[in-house]
Scaffold this motif. Structure first.
Motif, mmCIF file in Angstrom:
data_model
loop_
_atom_site.group_PDB
_atom_site.id
_atom_site.type_symbol
_atom_site.label_atom_id
_atom_site.label_comp_id
_atom_site.label_asym_id
_atom_site.label_seq_id
_atom_site.Cartn_x
_atom_site.Cartn_y
_atom_site.Cartn_z
ATOM 1 N N ASP A 150 0.885 -1.077 -0.031
ATOM 2 C CA ASP A 150 0.061 -0.088 0.036
ATOM 3 C C ASP A 150 0.872 1.329 -0.133
ATOM 4 O O ASP A 150 0.325 2.509 -0.403
ATOM 5 N N HIS A 151 1.992 1.344 0.611
ATOM 6 C CA HIS A 151 2.827 2.447 0.784
ATOM 7 C C HIS A 151 4.299 2.392 0.173
ATOM 8 O O HIS A 151 4.946 3.623 0.104
ATOM 9 N N GLY A 152 4.486 1.190 -0.253
ATOM 10 C CA GLY A 152 6.044 1.067 -0.819
ATOM 11 C C GLY A 152 7.098 0.715 0.142
ATOM 12 O O GLY A 152 6.677 0.910 1.407
ATOM 13 N N PRO A 153 8.339 0.576 -0.349
ATOM 14 C CA PRO A 153 9.289 -0.011 0.336
ATOM 15 C C PRO A 153 9.821 1.075 1.320
ATOM 16 O O PRO A 153 10.415 0.779 2.568
ATOM 17 N N ARG A 154 9.872 2.344 1.090
ATOM 18 C CA ARG A 154 10.591 3.291 2.077
ATOM 19 C C ARG A 154 9.742 3.445 3.683
ATOM 20 O O ARG A 154 10.110 3.882 4.371
ATOM 21 N N ARG A 155 8.321 2.822 3.499
ATOM 22 C CA ARG A 155 7.769 2.596 4.828
ATOM 23 C C ARG A 155 7.946 1.481 5.604
ATOM 24 O O ARG A 155 7.467 1.346 6.792
ATOM 25 N N ILE A 156 8.848 0.744 5.175
ATOM 26 C CA ILE A 156 9.365 -0.544 6.154
ATOM 27 C C ILE A 156 10.300 -0.080 7.196
ATOM 28 O O ILE A 156 11.373 0.349 6.569
ATOM 29 N N SER A 157 9.889 -0.498 8.232
ATOM 30 C CA SER A 157 10.962 -0.265 9.139
ATOM 31 C C SER A 157 12.210 -0.893 9.294
ATOM 32 O O SER A 157 12.105 -2.232 8.931
ATOM 33 N N PRO A 158 13.334 -0.213 9.665
ATOM 34 C CA PRO A 158 14.504 -0.819 9.665
ATOM 35 C C PRO A 158 14.585 -2.065 10.779
ATOM 36 O O PRO A 158 15.461 -2.791 10.499
ATOM 37 N N TYR A 159 13.692 -2.219 11.811
ATOM 38 C CA TYR A 159 13.565 -3.380 12.627
ATOM 39 C C TYR A 159 12.895 -4.530 11.838
ATOM 40 O O TYR A 159 12.491 -5.513 12.563
ATOM 41 N N ALA A 160 12.300 -4.517 10.673
ATOM 42 C CA ALA A 160 11.438 -5.449 10.223
ATOM 43 C C ALA A 160 12.253 -6.764 10.166
ATOM 44 O O ALA A 160 11.411 -7.949 10.251
ATOM 45 N N GLN A 161 13.603 -7.123 9.773
ATOM 46 C CA GLN A 161 14.193 -8.351 9.942
ATOM 47 C C GLN A 161 14.174 -8.796 11.311
ATOM 48 O O GLN A 161 13.895 -10.000 11.289
ATOM 49 N N VAL A 162 14.309 -8.111 12.138
ATOM 50 C CA VAL A 162 14.480 -8.681 13.701
ATOM 51 C C VAL A 162 13.091 -8.868 14.506
ATOM 52 O O VAL A 162 12.822 -9.813 15.107
ATOM 53 N N THR A 163 12.385 -7.894 14.067
ATOM 54 C CA THR A 163 10.932 -8.362 14.557
ATOM 55 C C THR A 163 10.136 -9.184 13.880
ATOM 56 O O THR A 163 9.462 -9.868 14.728
ATOM 57 N N GLY A 164 10.679 -9.436 12.558
ATOM 58 C CA GLY A 164 9.819 -10.431 11.844
ATOM 59 C C GLY A 164 10.392 -11.651 12.158
ATOM 60 O O GLY A 164 9.798 -12.584 11.211
ATOM 61 N N ALA A 165 11.388 -12.039 12.802
ATOM 62 C CA ALA A 165 11.993 -13.261 12.884
ATOM 63 C C ALA A 165 11.731 -14.056 14.180
ATOM 64 O O ALA A 165 11.164 -13.398 15.223
#
Length: 421
Positions: free
Chosen positions: A132-147
């Motif tokens: 809905d908003h594109g890659p710039r809106r993805i948190s830099p914590y996504a890799q660790v929070t999503g693990a």
């Protein structure tokens, strides 16, 4: 492999000194236990998202949970709900254990927190945000929070635990495996204390749709309190729930030396695999029986020592039948002389949290001398078994067995002992 007496003598003894839980019945262990003894159901119509097009529209949601009571807001905002539940249960366990993490304990304190599904809500949100908003809106914590190790990592950092930190994922056996493997760390000298357990928050549209298409879930939408009915002839599937269960395990001499409140002893643990089918248990219960026998062997006990079984008992037609037959084969005639109940009749199936919460329940049953009930068990599939139908029963329980059998053929069993000093 049979455990020799020499090996048992070499192992360090492991005790439970703290526990915490977040369940559909309560936001701590004691309130969950009180609700169980009252025979209360935590299952209700799902309100968190649209379910009108789903075959199953009920579940065990967590209510009234306040992450701010356990976590700074900037930390909780970056965590999936499953990790928040795990963290809260870990804080409760640490506080119950009166555990102080100082410079001496820190390098000897481990964390082993498992999850069957992991941070599914967060990862679904990442996919929606990207679309809905594109890659710039993805948190830099996504890799660790999503693990799947996010809960273990957050607990380690916030507690100052510098020993081994791990995640475990063995489907519905996760919580039991986490406690069992953590106990081995201590028994073999790799750690002196471990924060261990499991958590899940997988009540999502996708997970309900998938499990529903697998015909694993109850569709008793008009009777949510009666939907989870382990060992009852009218059972039609399990009810998915959210939750967390965490314990503090310690080496016995350390716990005694610091005057810790000792709640139970971990006597035995075993894990096996069916190597048979992704969702169906082995038709002969081979892996389940091997896990039960292995846990008793690990504890150095015979079947007649068991005073209570907290069964896996998910309320599926095939699974319940095979578990009962396996219990009867392993325990023999003794199986009909002791209470065997499924507290999933009240909590629903908390997946990775289930086994951890049920280990805590088994310890509480020994502490209070009460076997919790299997509610909704109106027409038991085996009339000779004592499923503790409807209401709790007083029993002098010195040894409890807690069973967990998961998708993928994962089987894990804990044997706990009452602590009498």
């Amino acid at each position: 492999m049979t455990i020799t007496e020499d090996l048992r003598r070499l192992r360090r003894r492991v005790v439970v000194t703290g526990w915490g839980a977040v369940t559909p019945l309560g936001n701590d262990a004691e309130s969950t236990w009180s609700a169980m003894l009252a025979g209360r159901s935590g299952i209700s119509p799902i309100t968190g998202f649209e379910v009108s097009d789903l075959a199953t529209r009920i579940g065990g949601e967590i209510r009234g949970f306040d992450p701010d009571a356990y976590l700074p807001r900037p930390v909780s905002r970056r965590m999936d709900t499953y990790a928040r539940y795990a963290f809260a249960a870990a804080v409760q366990a640490r506080d119950t254990a009166e555990l102080v993490v100082d410079d001496e304990l820190s390098p000897r304190l481990g964390v082993l927190i498992g999850s069957g599904y992991g941070p599914v809500r967060y990862n679904h949100g990442v996919a929606d945000t990207l679309r809905d908003h594109g890659p710039r809106r993805i948190s830099p914590y996504a890799q660790v929070t999503g693990a799947i190790d996010n809960a273990a990592g957050e607990i380690s950092m916030q507690f100052g635990a510098c020993g081994p930190t791990r995640a475990m994922s063995t489907a519905c056996a996760t919580g039991t495996d986490s406690i069992g493997e953590a106990a081995r760390w201590i028994a073999h000298g790799y750690a002196d204390a471990v924060v261990a357990g499991g958590a899940d928050d997988c009540i999502t549209r996708g997970d309900l749709a998938g499990s529903g298409n697998a015909r694993a879930l109850s569709t008793r939408n008009d009777d949510p309190h009666g939907a989870s009915r382990p060992f009852d002839a009218a059972r039609d599937g399990f009810v998915m729930s959210s939750g967390a269960g965490v314990v503090v395990l310690e080496e016995l001499e350390r716990a005694v030396g610091r005057g810790a409140p000792i709640l139970a002893e971990v006597l035995g643990y075993a894990a096996t695999s069916d190597a048979h089918h992704w969702t169906a248990p082995h038709p002969e219960g081979t892996g389940a029986k091997a896990a039960m026998r292995g846990a008793l062997d690990d504890a150095g006990l015979t079947p007649d020592a068991v005073g209570y079984v907290n069964a896996h008992g998910t309320s599926t037609p095939v699974g319940d039948d095979r578990e009962v037959r396996s219990i009867r084969e392993v325990l023999g005639a003794h199986a009909t002389r002791i209470p065997v109940s499924s507290t999933k009749s009240m909590t629903g199936h908390m997946i990775g949290a289930g086994g951890a919460v049920e280990a805590i329940v088994s310890a509480l049953a020994m502490r209070d001398g009460v076997a919790p009930p299997t509610i909704n068990c109106a027409d038991p599939l085996d009339p000779e078994m004592n499923f503790v139908a409807h209401t709790p029963q007083e029993h002098d329980i010195r040894v409890a067995m807690s069973n967990s059998f998961g998708f993928g053929g994962h089987n894990a069993v804990l044997v706990l002992g009452r602590w009498d000093g």
